[in-house]
Scaffold this motif. Structure first.
Motif, PDB file in Angstrom:
ATOM      1  N   LEU A  40     -64.431 -94.658 -18.418  1.00 48.87           N
ATOM      2  CA  LEU A  40     -63.679 -93.432 -19.080  1.00 48.87           C
ATOM      3  C   LEU A  40     -62.368 -93.529 -18.130  1.00 48.87           C
ATOM      4  N   GLN A  41     -61.231 -93.461 -18.946  1.00 50.57           N
ATOM      5  CA  GLN A  41     -59.938 -93.054 -18.310  1.00 50.57           C
ATOM      6  C   GLN A  41     -59.791 -91.661 -18.117  1.00 50.57           C
ATOM      7  N   LEU A  42     -59.656 -91.022 -17.026  1.00 50.99           N
ATOM      8  CA  LEU A  42     -59.673 -89.668 -17.039  1.00 50.99           C
ATOM      9  C   LEU A  42     -58.083 -89.139 -16.551  1.00 50.99           C
ATOM     10  N   GLY A  43     -57.631 -88.361 -17.209  1.00 48.15           N
ATOM     11  CA  GLY A  43     -56.188 -87.822 -16.789  1.00 48.15           C
ATOM     12  C   GLY A  43     -56.058 -86.385 -16.069  1.00 48.15           C
ATOM     13  N   THR A  44     -55.728 -86.395 -15.159  1.00 45.76           N
ATOM     14  CA  THR A  44     -55.662 -85.124 -14.303  1.00 45.76           C
ATOM     15  C   THR A  44     -54.247 -84.786 -13.850  1.00 45.76           C
ATOM     16  N   THR A  45     -53.979 -83.566 -13.286  1.00 45.35           N
ATOM     17  CA  THR A  45     -52.350 -83.290 -12.741  1.00 45.35           C
ATOM     18  C   THR A  45     -52.725 -83.173 -11.412  1.00 45.35           C
ATOM     19  N   ASN A  46     -51.859 -83.265 -10.353  1.00 45.69           N
ATOM     20  CA  ASN A  46     -51.864 -82.990  -9.157  1.00 45.69           C
ATOM     21  C   ASN A  46     -51.124 -81.447  -8.921  1.00 45.69           C
ATOM     22  N   SER A  47     -50.995 -81.090  -7.839  1.00 44.78           N
ATOM     23  CA  SER A  47     -50.484 -79.799  -7.435  1.00 44.78           C
ATOM     24  C   SER A  47     -49.094 -79.579  -7.909  1.00 44.78           C
ATOM     25  N   GLU A  48     -48.508 -80.819  -8.000  1.00 47.31           N
ATOM     26  CA  GLU A  48     -46.894 -80.584  -8.465  1.00 47.31           C
ATOM     27  C   GLU A  48     -46.809 -80.711  -9.920  1.00 47.31           C
ATOM     28  N   GLY A  49     -47.986 -80.970 -10.503  1.00 51.49           N
ATOM     29  CA  GLY A  49     -47.993 -81.199 -12.014  1.00 51.49           C
ATOM     30  C   GLY A  49     -47.761 -82.698 -12.446  1.00 51.49           C
ATOM     31  N   GLU A  50     -47.787 -83.660 -11.378  1.00 52.27           N
ATOM     32  CA  GLU A  50     -47.824 -84.992 -11.795  1.00 52.27           C
ATOM     33  C   GLU A  50     -48.949 -85.619 -12.098  1.00 52.27           C
ATOM     34  N   PRO A  51     -49.052 -86.383 -13.414  1.00 50.24           N
ATOM     35  CA  PRO A  51     -50.263 -87.001 -13.946  1.00 50.24           C
ATOM     36  C   PRO A  51     -50.735 -88.112 -13.069  1.00 50.24           C
ATOM     37  N   ASN A  52     -51.881 -88.022 -13.071  1.00 47.91           N
ATOM     38  CA  ASN A  52     -52.958 -89.051 -12.338  1.00 47.91           C
ATOM     39  C   ASN A  52     -53.951 -89.476 -13.298  1.00 47.91           C
ATOM     40  N   ILE A  53     -54.081 -90.894 -13.456  1.00 47.95           N
ATOM     41  CA  ILE A  53     -55.229 -91.709 -14.209  1.00 47.95           C
ATOM     42  C   ILE A  53     -56.308 -92.098 -13.364  1.00 47.95           C
ATOM     43  N   HIS A  54     -57.580 -91.947 -13.717  1.00 43.20           N
ATOM     44  CA  HIS A  54     -58.823 -92.211 -13.065  1.00 43.20           C
ATOM     45  C   HIS A  54     -59.714 -93.030 -13.672  1.00 43.20           C
ATOM     46  N   PRO A  55     -59.985 -94.224 -13.619  1.00 44.87           N
ATOM     47  CA  PRO A  55     -61.053 -94.917 -14.256  1.00 44.87           C
ATOM     48  C   PRO A  55     -62.621 -94.542 -13.548  1.00 44.87           C
ATOM     49  N   VAL A  56     -63.279 -93.844 -14.431  1.00 50.13           N
ATOM     50  CA  VAL A  56     -64.529 -93.544 -13.895  1.00 50.13           C
ATOM     51  C   VAL A  56     -65.661 -93.806 -14.596  1.00 50.13           C
ATOM     52  N   TRP A  57     -66.727 -94.141 -14.152  1.00 53.99           N
ATOM     53  CA  TRP A  57     -68.174 -94.388 -14.791  1.00 53.99           C
ATOM     54  C   TRP A  57     -68.474 -92.912 -15.345  1.00 53.99           C
ATOM     55  N   TYR A  58     -69.149 -92.924 -16.612  1.00 55.90           N
ATOM     56  CA  TYR A  58     -69.501 -91.604 -17.050  1.00 55.90           C
ATOM     57  C   TYR A  58     -70.803 -91.635 -17.744  1.00 55.90           C
ATOM     58  N   HIS A  59     -71.401 -90.497 -18.013  1.00 55.23           N
ATOM     59  CA  HIS A  59     -72.353 -90.263 -19.027  1.00 55.23           C
ATOM     60  C   HIS A  59     -72.147 -89.124 -20.081  1.00 55.23           C
ATOM     61  N   TYR A  60     -72.496 -89.422 -21.267  1.00 52.76           N
ATOM     62  CA  TYR A  60     -72.295 -88.554 -22.476  1.00 52.76           C
ATOM     63  C   TYR A  60     -73.717 -88.140 -22.857  1.00 52.76           C
ATOM     64  N   ALA A  61     -73.623 -86.658 -23.235  1.00 51.84           N
ATOM     65  CA  ALA A  61     -75.022 -85.987 -23.682  1.00 51.84           C
ATOM     66  C   ALA A  61     -74.321 -84.679 -24.277  1.00 51.84           C
ATOM     67  N   THR A  62     -74.929 -84.519 -25.466  1.00 47.86           N
ATOM     68  CA  THR A  62     -74.742 -83.109 -26.028  1.00 47.86           C
ATOM     69  C   THR A  62     -73.258 -82.585 -26.255  1.00 47.86           C
ATOM     70  N   ASN A  63     -72.266 -83.485 -26.433  1.00 48.26           N
ATOM     71  CA  ASN A  63     -70.803 -83.221 -26.575  1.00 48.26           C
ATOM     72  C   ASN A  63     -70.151 -82.788 -25.304  1.00 48.26           C
ATOM     73  N   LYS A  64     -70.870 -83.431 -24.043  1.00 45.50           N
ATOM     74  CA  LYS A  64     -70.062 -83.152 -22.675  1.00 45.50           C
ATOM     75  C   LYS A  64     -70.138 -84.455 -21.849  1.00 45.50           C
ATOM     76  N   LEU A  65     -69.124 -84.781 -21.078  1.00 50.04           N
ATOM     77  CA  LEU A  65     -68.994 -86.044 -20.563  1.00 50.04           C
ATOM     78  C   LEU A  65     -69.028 -85.636 -19.129  1.00 50.04           C
TER      79      LEU A  65
END
Length: 189
Positions: A63-88
């Motif tokens: 999964l490619q995860l997009g977050t923002t740091n404290s200055e509002g700059e975007p960060n992309i993080h490739p992560v392993w994930y699990h999906y169940a009951t509409n939650k990641l």
């Protein structure tokens, strides 16, 4: 079974157990969060909820995860994930950039898609929280590790699960606000 099918079934089954079934149906619908579904592109075929469930549960693409740091700059993080009951769910070190970012902004964006043509994928926006329940964190983390490493028997798998047990790694739960989908495997080329 999709919620619409469940509701249709419930409406057509007014037998002697109707009150109990109605209560259980209400409980089930409250447990499974409702998520809006959009087509990512007007000309591209999309996915329904059951197709999203199958795609996200079956994909080993990180999964490619997009977050923002404290200055509002975007960060992309490739992560392993699990999906169940509409939650990641994803695992990460408690001091990793994505976890630090989540401490000040719980809004995330995510995407899982295939590389091979015709491609398909699911992206969306959600709210991330760190799972505090150690039992739940261990159980789901074991699912993530087994999904990507094949089982829990390797040294790497055991170390990853142990890090969750010690609290060095945390489990992040994403509650999606919406899914945006595309599925070109449905197209007639």
């Amino acid at each position: 079974m999709a919620k619409i099918e469940i509701l249709r079934w419930a409406r057509n089954n007014h037998g002697t157990h109707w009150q109990r079934e109605k209560y259980q149906l209400r409980r089930f619908l409250d447990i499974v969060p409702r998520v809006k579904i959009y087509k990512a592109m007007s000309m591209a075929p999309g996915m329904d909820q059951s197709e999203i469930d199958a795609f996200l549960a079956g994909s080993k693409t990180p999964l490619q995860l997009g977050t923002t740091n404290s200055e509002g700059e975007p960060n992309i993080h490739p992560v392993w994930y699990h999906y169940a009951t509409n939650k990641l769910y994803l695992m990460s070190y408690k001091d990793a950039v994505e976890v630090r970012n989540l401490r000040h902004n719980k809004t995330v964006y995510f995407s899982v898609d295939t590389d091979a043509m015709p491609n398909s994928g699911v992206k969306g926006k959600g709210t991330a929280t760190i799972v505090k329940d150690t039992g739940k964190a261990l159980s789901i983390s074991e699912n993530i590790v087994a999904k990507y490493l094949g089982d829990l028997n390797s040294k790497m798998a055991k170390n990853m699960v142990e890090e969750v047990r010690k609290g060095s790694e945390v489990l992040v739960e994403i509650t999606p606000q919406y899914f945006s989908t595309w599925d070109y495997t449905k197209s007639k080329f």
